[in-house]
Design a protein around this motif. Structure first.
Motif, PDB file in Angstrom:
ATOM      1  N   LYS A  94       0.843  -1.199   0.000  1.00 37.60           N
ATOM      2  CA  LYS A  94       0.000   0.000   0.000  1.00 37.60           C
ATOM      3  C   LYS A  94       0.874   1.243   0.000  1.00 37.60           C
ATOM      4  O   LYS A  94       2.011   1.225   0.489  1.00 37.60           O
ATOM      5  CB  LYS A  94      -0.887   0.012   1.250  1.00 37.60           C
ATOM      6  CG  LYS A  94      -1.958  -1.069   1.251  1.00 37.60           C
ATOM      7  CD  LYS A  94      -2.718  -1.043   2.543  1.00 37.60           C
ATOM      8  CE  LYS A  94      -3.705  -2.203   2.594  1.00 37.60           C
ATOM      9  NZ  LYS A  94      -4.306  -2.355   3.926  1.00 37.60           N
ATOM     10  N   VAL A  95       0.303   2.330  -0.532  1.00 40.05           N
ATOM     11  CA  VAL A  95       1.031   3.598  -0.675  1.00 40.05           C
ATOM     12  C   VAL A  95       1.655   4.040   0.654  1.00 40.05           C
ATOM     13  O   VAL A  95       2.856   4.323   0.732  1.00 40.05           O
ATOM     14  CB  VAL A  95       0.073   4.686  -1.219  1.00 40.05           C
ATOM     15  CG1 VAL A  95       0.669   6.068  -1.101  1.00 40.05           C
ATOM     16  CG2 VAL A  95      -0.285   4.367  -2.672  1.00 40.05           C
ATOM     17  N   LEU A  96       0.847   4.060   1.710  1.00 34.52           N
ATOM     18  CA  LEU A  96       1.352   4.536   3.012  1.00 34.52           C
ATOM     19  C   LEU A  96       2.471   3.619   3.515  1.00 34.52           C
ATOM     20  O   LEU A  96       3.491   4.095   4.030  1.00 34.52           O
ATOM     21  CB  LEU A  96       0.205   4.586   4.029  1.00 34.52           C
ATOM     22  CG  LEU A  96       0.569   5.143   5.407  1.00 34.52           C
ATOM     23  CD1 LEU A  96       1.020   6.587   5.336  1.00 34.52           C
ATOM     24  CD2 LEU A  96      -0.600   5.017   6.384  1.00 34.52           C
ATOM     25  N   ASP A  97       2.294   2.312   3.349  1.00 31.75           N
ATOM     26  CA  ASP A  97       3.315   1.360   3.826  1.00 31.75           C
ATOM     27  C   ASP A  97       4.651   1.594   3.115  1.00 31.75           C
ATOM     28  O   ASP A  97       5.713   1.495   3.728  1.00 31.75           O
ATOM     29  CB  ASP A  97       2.861  -0.088   3.585  1.00 31.75           C
ATOM     30  CG  ASP A  97       1.719  -0.474   4.515  1.00 31.75           C
ATOM     31  OD1 ASP A  97       1.548   0.204   5.538  1.00 31.75           O
ATOM     32  OD2 ASP A  97       0.995  -1.441   4.202  1.00 31.75           O
ATOM     33  N   ILE A  98       4.595   1.889   1.819  1.00 25.38           N
ATOM     34  CA  ILE A  98       5.835   2.094   1.056  1.00 25.38           C
ATOM     35  C   ILE A  98       6.614   3.292   1.618  1.00 25.38           C
ATOM     36  O   ILE A  98       7.828   3.217   1.819  1.00 25.38           O
ATOM     37  CB  ILE A  98       5.511   2.309  -0.440  1.00 25.38           C
ATOM     38  CG1 ILE A  98       5.065   0.976  -1.058  1.00 25.38           C
ATOM     39  CG2 ILE A  98       6.705   2.872  -1.212  1.00 25.38           C
ATOM     40  CD1 ILE A  98       4.507   1.085  -2.466  1.00 25.38           C
TER      41      ILE A  98
END
Lengths: 307, 256
Positions: A94-98
């Motif tokens: 996910k975007v935030l995890d990256i």
């Protein structure tokens, strides 16, 4: 204060024997917005790859913020944010995890990483997509995700390798505004681009690289001032079938499709003189436009000469 | 304040664990199904006809080996597939541009591999309790040998992934080297049953030592000297760890 980037006699020979860099020298001062231009395969990505620790150099020295790449690699890496040419994140994350994950690699505690990720994802209009898997993003969003990821540890220098490749004009211009603001706040920005308009608009300084050599380097305005030829295309009320000899001899005029005239002006020649010539031959011009932007012409001239 | 290296290490471990938990039908479920089939077919159906092995009923004899087999294949497979996938998607560059020392990268991926190996081993162990009783003769040996084995095969998986240039390359070693060595490593039989020459050849197989030491920890019998097994495991950790560090430092397969 040390320069943001100092490259000296940098050589890269790949395992297959291809010499990508022939001992280049490059200096980028602190706070600059610098463009590195060159045709495909000229050595732009190799140069920035070496600075970013993604490519091993063969010889030469690289200093980032005064830190030597060989002996102070960790400090060099902490000074840099890197946005590569190709997408290089796990497409299933996910975007935030990256972004948070990358902050972790720079040692940022999770709480701070989440705050920073929110700040940059919001600034780059990606916050609404924070729980979306990266593979579901559009091309422009993926590029912006890589910028957010590169900024999460708030580096002093941001390296962007063709950051606006393949994004539409609206997003490109919003990225320009974002990068300009970032530069205004003190971040040194070094970019490569194929959009010469981008370099001319954003970058006060640039270097042109061709076949592994720096073939021009300096302030963009000064480089363009040295350029002594500009090409224009003029359209007329009636289609032109025969060129006045003066236009050909003095301005290198040629007929182009649709009955228009393409001509060049050199240093010391003015457009007024060209219009006077048109009047003399009863040619009524209805429009005149530059054939390419000046930087593009300079780029083509220099890279053609280097071949 | 938390040390940046510790944050980087936990970030890698967290990502690795999250990855194998997210794709649990590919990572945690298959060993459970495969091993239940082993227990039913080899342990229950065929084992009943075989009778005792090393003084224990056949099911009890093979369970430690099957747990070890699970740990070996899953530790190896986790790191080789995850690291290669990072290379393939170029997301390994996230680590290469960041100030994470190579020993932290190695440790993070190895702990991720150990975590999956142990998680799968635990699942298989719990399932085996439906079929037999595991006395755990020596807890310290049981835990230490399985940990060291998981570490050895996690490092080996990372080395495999560094050299791999296509997905086929990460399946070659498990298929053609690990699986035969595991099956010939005394999982299903005591090497004392083999003719002398085959016993001697079997003792060149490092997995035999790992399986037997783990079996010793659980049921208290082994075909080999336990001390030598620990020495060998230690040597493997040092040699493979050193090799992996050398490869990471030179950027082999990672930096052009």
């Amino acid at each position: 204060m040390a320069n943001a980037l100092e490259i000296s006699n940098l050589v890269k020979v790949y395992d297959n024997g291809f010499k990508a860099l022939n001992g280049i020298d490059l200096t980028v001062p602190q706070g600059d917005f610098f463009a590195l231009l060159g045709p495909n395969g000229a050595g732009k990505s190799t140069s920035l790859g070496i600075v970013s620790s993604l490519v091993n150099k063969t010889s030469g020295t690289v200093k980032v913020n005064g830190f030597d790449l060989d002996s102070q690699r960790e400090q060099v890496k902490r000074s840099l944010g890197v946005v590569p040419q190709e997408f290089n994140f796990n497409a299933f994350e996910k975007v935030l995890d990256i972004v948070v994950q990358q902050a972790g690699y720079y040692g940022l505690p999770r709480k701070l990483a989440l705050t920073r990720a929110e700040t940059y994802l919001k600034q780059l209009d990606l916050w609404e997509k924070r729980d979306t898997a990266a593979r579901m993003l559009s091309g422009g969003m993926k590029r912006r995700l890589m910028i957010a990821r590169a900024l999460v540890h708030e580096p002093k220098i941001l390296i962007l390798d063709e950051p606006t490749a393949g994004v539409d004009i609206e997003i490109r211009r919003s990225m320009w505004r974002f990068l300009n603001e970032l530069n205004r706040q003190g971040t040194t920005i070094i970019l490569t681009t194929h959009y010469l308009e981008e370099a001319e608009t954003l970058c006060p300084n640039l270097a042109i690289i061709g076949k592994g050599n720096i073939i021009a380097q300096g302030p963009t305005k000064a480089l363009l001032k040295d350029k002594d030829r500009s090409t224009f295309v003029a359209d007329f009320t009636a289609s032109i079938t025969e060129l006045p000899p003066t236009l050909v001899s003095d301005y290198g005029a040629t007929l182009v499709e649709g009955g228009s005239i393409e001509f060049h002006t050199r240093q010391g020649q003015t457009l007024n003189e060209v219009f006077a010539c048109f009047n003399e031959h009863d040619l009524e011009a209805i429009s005149i436009r530059p054939k390419t932007n000046r930087l593009e012409e300079l780029f083509v001239d220099l890279t053609t000469e280097s071949e | 304040m938390t040390h940046p290296y510790w944050v980087a290490f936990t970030s890698i471990v967290y990502k690795e664990v999250r990855r194998f938990l997210r794709i649990w039908p590919q990572t945690l479920l298959p060993p459970a199904i495969t091993m239940v089939l082993y227990f039913v077919i080899f342990g229950n159906l065929i084992g009943r006809r075989i009778g005792d092995m090393g003084g224990f009923d056949y099911m009890q004899f093979i369970v430690p080996g099957l747990i070890m087999m699970t740990v070996i294949t899953n530790s190896y497979g986790n790191v080789s597939s995850s690291f290669f996938s990072n290379k393939f998607q170029k997301s390994i560059e996230e680590l290469l541009v960041s100030p994470v020392p190579n020993w932290i990268i190695l440790s993070g991926f190895v702990v991720g591999g150990v975590a999956r190996g142990l998680a799968c081993g635990l699942i298989v162990m719990l399932l085996s309790l439906w079929f037999t009783h595991l006395p755990i003769s020596n807890l310290a040996i049981t835990v230490s040998v399985i940990l060291m084995t998981a570490v050895v095969f996690s490092i080996a998986g990372l080395i495999n992934a560094i050299f791999a240039t296509k997905f086929d390359d990460v399946t070659i070693v498990p298929t053609f080297i690990l699986t035969p060595l595991t099956y010939l490593g005394g999982v299903f039989y005591s090497v004392s049953l083999l003719p002398d020459v085959w016993q001697w050849i079997s003792k060149l197989n490092p997995i035999l030592y790992m399986v037997n030491t783990f079996r010793y920890g659980i049921i208290g019998v082994s075909d080999i000297p336990i001390g030598f097994a620990y020495f060998m495991l230690f040597v493997f950790v040092v040699v493979l760890g050193g090799w992996a560090m050398y490869l990471l430092n030179t950027g082999r397969g990672l930096r052009s």
